[in-house]
Design a protein around this motif. Structure first.
Motif, short mmCIF file in Angstrom:
data_model
loop_
_atom_site.label_atom_id
_atom_site.label_comp_id
_atom_site.label_asym_id
_atom_site.label_seq_id
_atom_site.Cartn_x
_atom_site.Cartn_y
_atom_site.Cartn_z
N PRO A 1 17.42 -3.75 -2.77
CA PRO A 1 17.84 -3.09 -4.00
C PRO A 1 17.37 -1.63 -4.08
N VAL A 2 18.11 -0.86 -4.85
CA VAL A 2 17.84 0.57 -4.97
C VAL A 2 16.44 0.83 -5.53
N TYR A 3 15.92 -0.11 -6.35
CA TYR A 3 14.63 0.18 -6.96
C TYR A 3 13.44 -0.05 -6.02
N TYR A 4 13.64 -0.70 -4.88
CA TYR A 4 12.53 -0.89 -3.94
C TYR A 4 11.92 0.43 -3.44
N PRO A 5 12.76 1.36 -2.93
CA PRO A 5 12.17 2.62 -2.46
C PRO A 5 11.44 3.37 -3.59
N LEU A 6 12.00 3.29 -4.79
CA LEU A 6 11.36 3.96 -5.92
C LEU A 6 9.99 3.33 -6.19
N LEU A 7 9.99 1.99 -6.24
CA LEU A 7 8.77 1.23 -6.50
C LEU A 7 7.70 1.53 -5.45
N THR A 8 8.09 1.46 -4.17
CA THR A 8 7.09 1.66 -3.12
C THR A 8 6.61 3.11 -3.07
N SER A 9 7.53 4.07 -3.29
CA SER A 9 7.06 5.45 -3.22
C SER A 9 6.13 5.76 -4.39
N LEU A 10 6.29 5.05 -5.50
CA LEU A 10 5.37 5.23 -6.62
C LEU A 10 4.04 4.52 -6.40
N LEU A 11 4.09 3.29 -5.86
CA LEU A 11 2.90 2.44 -5.85
C LEU A 11 2.18 2.37 -4.51
N VAL A 12 2.91 2.54 -3.40
CA VAL A 12 2.24 2.48 -2.10
C VAL A 12 1.90 3.90 -1.65
N PHE A 13 2.87 4.78 -1.70
CA PHE A 13 2.70 6.19 -1.35
C PHE A 13 1.98 6.38 -0.02
N SER A 14 2.53 5.78 1.03
CA SER A 14 2.07 6.04 2.39
C SER A 14 3.31 5.90 3.26
N GLY A 15 3.81 7.02 3.77
CA GLY A 15 5.09 7.02 4.48
C GLY A 15 5.15 5.98 5.59
N THR A 16 4.13 6.00 6.45
CA THR A 16 4.09 5.06 7.57
C THR A 16 4.25 3.63 7.08
N MET A 17 3.45 3.28 6.06
CA MET A 17 3.44 1.91 5.57
C MET A 17 4.77 1.55 4.92
N GLU A 18 5.39 2.53 4.25
CA GLU A 18 6.65 2.24 3.56
C GLU A 18 7.79 1.99 4.56
N PHE A 19 7.85 2.82 5.61
CA PHE A 19 8.86 2.57 6.64
C PHE A 19 8.65 1.19 7.25
N LEU A 20 7.39 0.87 7.56
CA LEU A 20 7.08 -0.43 8.14
C LEU A 20 7.43 -1.57 7.20
N ALA A 21 7.26 -1.32 5.91
CA ALA A 21 7.52 -2.37 4.92
C ALA A 21 8.95 -2.89 5.04
N VAL A 22 9.88 -1.98 5.35
CA VAL A 22 11.27 -2.40 5.51
C VAL A 22 11.35 -3.47 6.59
N ASN A 23 10.70 -3.20 7.73
CA ASN A 23 10.70 -4.18 8.82
C ASN A 23 10.04 -5.48 8.42
N LEU A 24 8.91 -5.35 7.70
CA LEU A 24 8.20 -6.57 7.29
C LEU A 24 9.06 -7.40 6.35
N LEU A 25 9.76 -6.74 5.43
CA LEU A 25 10.58 -7.47 4.46
C LEU A 25 11.76 -8.16 5.15
N LEU A 26 12.19 -7.60 6.27
CA LEU A 26 13.30 -8.22 7.00
C LEU A 26 12.85 -9.43 7.80
N GLY A 27 11.52 -9.54 8.06
CA GLY A 27 11.00 -10.64 8.86
C GLY A 27 10.59 -11.82 7.99
N ALA A 28 9.82 -12.72 8.60
CA ALA A 28 9.35 -13.90 7.86
C ALA A 28 8.24 -13.50 6.90
N PHE A 29 8.05 -14.30 5.84
CA PHE A 29 7.04 -14.04 4.82
C PHE A 29 5.65 -14.19 5.42
N SER A 30 4.88 -13.12 5.49
CA SER A 30 3.54 -13.19 6.06
C SER A 30 2.63 -12.18 5.37
#
Lengths: 109, 242
Positions: B43-72
């Protein structure tokens, strides 16, 4: 993952990230010495993590079946060459990404 | 003593000037991130949410991959700790500067990313500018740039006039550049090569879904072991000189 699991994952990531930033302020008020393992990992872990992340990004490569991971290999080579020539992060990222997009959309499709 | 508002107003032009190079970088990378996240079906609000609350580029890019994988969640948490580890060092070197600042320091600690740290650490300011106000604004401006970029990408990514298949390579390219840059700059390649070698071994042994956590744990243990070894060697050497 369903949406709840996704939001939990994002929350955990946010927590982990803010924890690393807040740790010094939480644990070491007013000049207490920092335990050596924490300092060591803080200083040394970063290079290793990016080595690991490069491997992570390329983890699904299949060099034995066509197209033999060629789009990735060529594009990584482009990133490295452009970066060694110009040392401009954004330019290198842009060149590599464009190269990869063209390869997977037009050449190896 | 000038009021807080006037101190902020006086510091704003300086903060803006010092963060101009970051503006370009964060808008570009932020937009790429927004397009990547929404293009991966989130959803469109995910990038907004993560850039507000995580604010770490590396981690946010990786988060996309993690969200596509199994829940861990454990893997996600460990990764966040490892990727953020360098921020602990930033915090250690900003302890004395941030400590006396009022409540705004809590936001400044939260937003202490690489770029903000490098500006705040190195900035030389005229004596009239309040350093605390300046550092606060640098933190805030940097995050604004990132949030703007990510939101723009998320909102308008689907209107791009060309197909975005392959855009996910931007993350690989970014990490390759960061890795290459550190190889060019660092004195010892021990940690870089250790990270590369250990993860490659575990990838070949365990496959793409399981290799991350064992790699992280092994890398940490080996680094601590190397450090202890170096410490002992240093002590022996020190004793020899006495």
């Amino acid at each position: 993952m369903n949406e709840t699991q996704q939001l939990i994952t994002l929350a955990v990531i946010a927590l982990g990230t803010v924890l690393t930033r807040a740790l010094p302020f939480l644990l070491f008020p007013a000049g207490r010495t920092v335990p050596r393992p924490i300092r060591t990992l803080g200083e040394l872990l970063h290079p290793a993590v990016f080595g690991m992340l490069v491997i992570y990004c390329l983890r699904n490569l299949q060099p034995l079946t066509p197209p033999y991971a060629l789009p990735e290999c060529i594009s990584v080579a482009v990133v490295v060459i452009v970066h060694l020539c110009f040392r401009r992060t954004l330019l290198s990222v842009l060149a590599g990404t464009l190269c990869y997009m063209l390869l997977v959309q037009l050449v190896f499709c | 003593m000038p009021s807080k508002t006037s101190a902020l107003r006086a510091a704003l032009p300086h903060a803006f000037r010092h963060t101009l190079p970051i503006l370009a970088g964060f808008l570009f990378l932020g937009m790429t991130y927004g397009i990547y996240m929404t293009g991966s079906g989130f959803p469109v609000y995910y990038p907004l949410l993560t850039s507000l609350l995580v604010f770490s580029g590396t981690m946010e890019f990786l988060a996309v991959n993690l969200l596509l994988g199994a829940f861990s969640p454990i893997q996600a948490f460990l990764l966040a700790l490892c990727i953020g580890a360098r921020h602990t060092v930033y915090g250690l070197s900003m302890l004395e500067e941030y400590r006396p600042l009022g409540p705004k320091k809590f936001y400044m600690i939260f937003g202490l990313c690489d770029e903000t740290f490098s500006v705040n650490r190195a900035a030389v300011l005229p004596g009239t500018v309040d350093r605390g106000a300046f550092m606060f604004l640098v933190t805030l401006l940097d995050q604004c740039y990132w949030v703007c970029g990510a939101s723009l990408g998320a909102l308008f990514g689907s209107f791009l006039p060309f197909p975005t298949q392959g855009l996910d390579f931007s993350m690989t390219a970014l990490f390759v550049v960061i890795f290459l840059e550190q190889l060019l700059k660092e004195r010892s390649h021990l940690s870089s090569l250790l990270g590369l070698a250990v993860s490659l071994c575990f990838l070949l042994l365990l496959g793409p879904d399981l290799f991350l956590i064992p790699s992280i744990v092994t890398i940490c243990l080996l680094l601590l072991l190397c450090d202890r070894h170096a410490q002992k060697a240093g002590k022996k050497e020190g004793a020899g000189h006495e």
